[in-house]
Design a protein around this motif. Structure first.
Motif, PDB file in Angstrom:
ATOM      1  N   GLU A  29     -27.323  43.346  34.115  1.00  0.00           N
ATOM      2  CA  GLU A  29     -26.849  42.013  34.510  1.00  0.00           C
ATOM      3  C   GLU A  29     -25.388  42.061  34.960  1.00  0.00           C
ATOM      4  N   HIS A  62     -26.612  34.662  32.304  1.00  0.00           N
ATOM      5  CA  HIS A  62     -27.438  35.652  31.594  1.00  0.00           C
ATOM      6  C   HIS A  62     -26.543  36.622  30.821  1.00  0.00           C
ATOM      7  N   THR A 147     -33.962  32.863  30.008  1.00  0.00           N
ATOM      8  CA  THR A 147     -33.575  33.810  31.054  1.00  0.00           C
ATOM      9  C   THR A 147     -34.804  34.296  31.809  1.00  0.00           C
TER      10      THR A 147
END
Length: 173
Positions: A29, A62, A147
């Motif tokens: 991420e 996230h 998410t």
């Protein structure tokens, strides 16, 4: 008595796997936060740019959620290089490097690369959510579920952009 020790050891190995996978997706991420602006700049379709910009904001969220999960587990947020994401991002950069600027072909390539990333993330978050549930980490499972849903939505949005304009235009080039 020996069963309990073995069972405890098994649970800790399972927990270690969970934390290890969290470190992996955390790296992924954080790397995406850096890669998405490059994809945005390389895209020529306004629809695709909007899709990427929107997902960049989600991706930052996230990262924050993962940091919160580490906190809930009493661990320091730590990234471990995710070879799969590194490979997907390298592949995405190659698509950009090997296609013409301002072309629908490049946009189609960016969409393909982005969807590969989304599918990887969907697999990772789906698995993490399942592991969290098995260990009774319900709050964490719910965070991971949020998410997961956003990753699935991003994938759907990319498909819509591809089908509505980009693929037709790319085929015509």
């Amino acid at each position: 008595m020996p069963t309990t020790k073995k069972q405890h050891n098994h649970e800790s190995k399972f927990h270690e796997l969970f934390v290890d996978e969290l470190k992996d997706i955390y790296w992924a991420e954080k790397s995406l936060v850096k890669a998405l602006p490059k994809m945005y700049k390389a895209a020529s379709s306004e629809e695709l740019q909007q899709c990427i910009a929107s997902h960049l904001e989600e991706t930052k969220e996230h990262v924050a959620r993962l940091e919160h999960i580490f906190e809930l587990l009493g661990k320091k947020a730590q990234a471990k290089k995710c070879e799969a994401m590194a490979g997907l991002l390298t592949e995405g950069q190659e698509v950009i490097d090997e296609t013409d600027m301002d072309s629908a072909v490049r946009d189609a390539g960016i969409i393909i690369s982005a969807q590969k990333v989304e599918h990887y993330e969907i697999a990772a978050y789906g698995s993490l959510k399942t592991l969290a549930k098995v260990m009774g980490h319900d709050v964490i499972a719910n965070i991971l579920e949020s998410t997961l849903e956003e990753e699935k939505n991003a994938d759907v949005m990319l498909t819509e952009v591809a089908e509505s304009t980009v693929n037709e235009a790319a085929a015509a080039e």
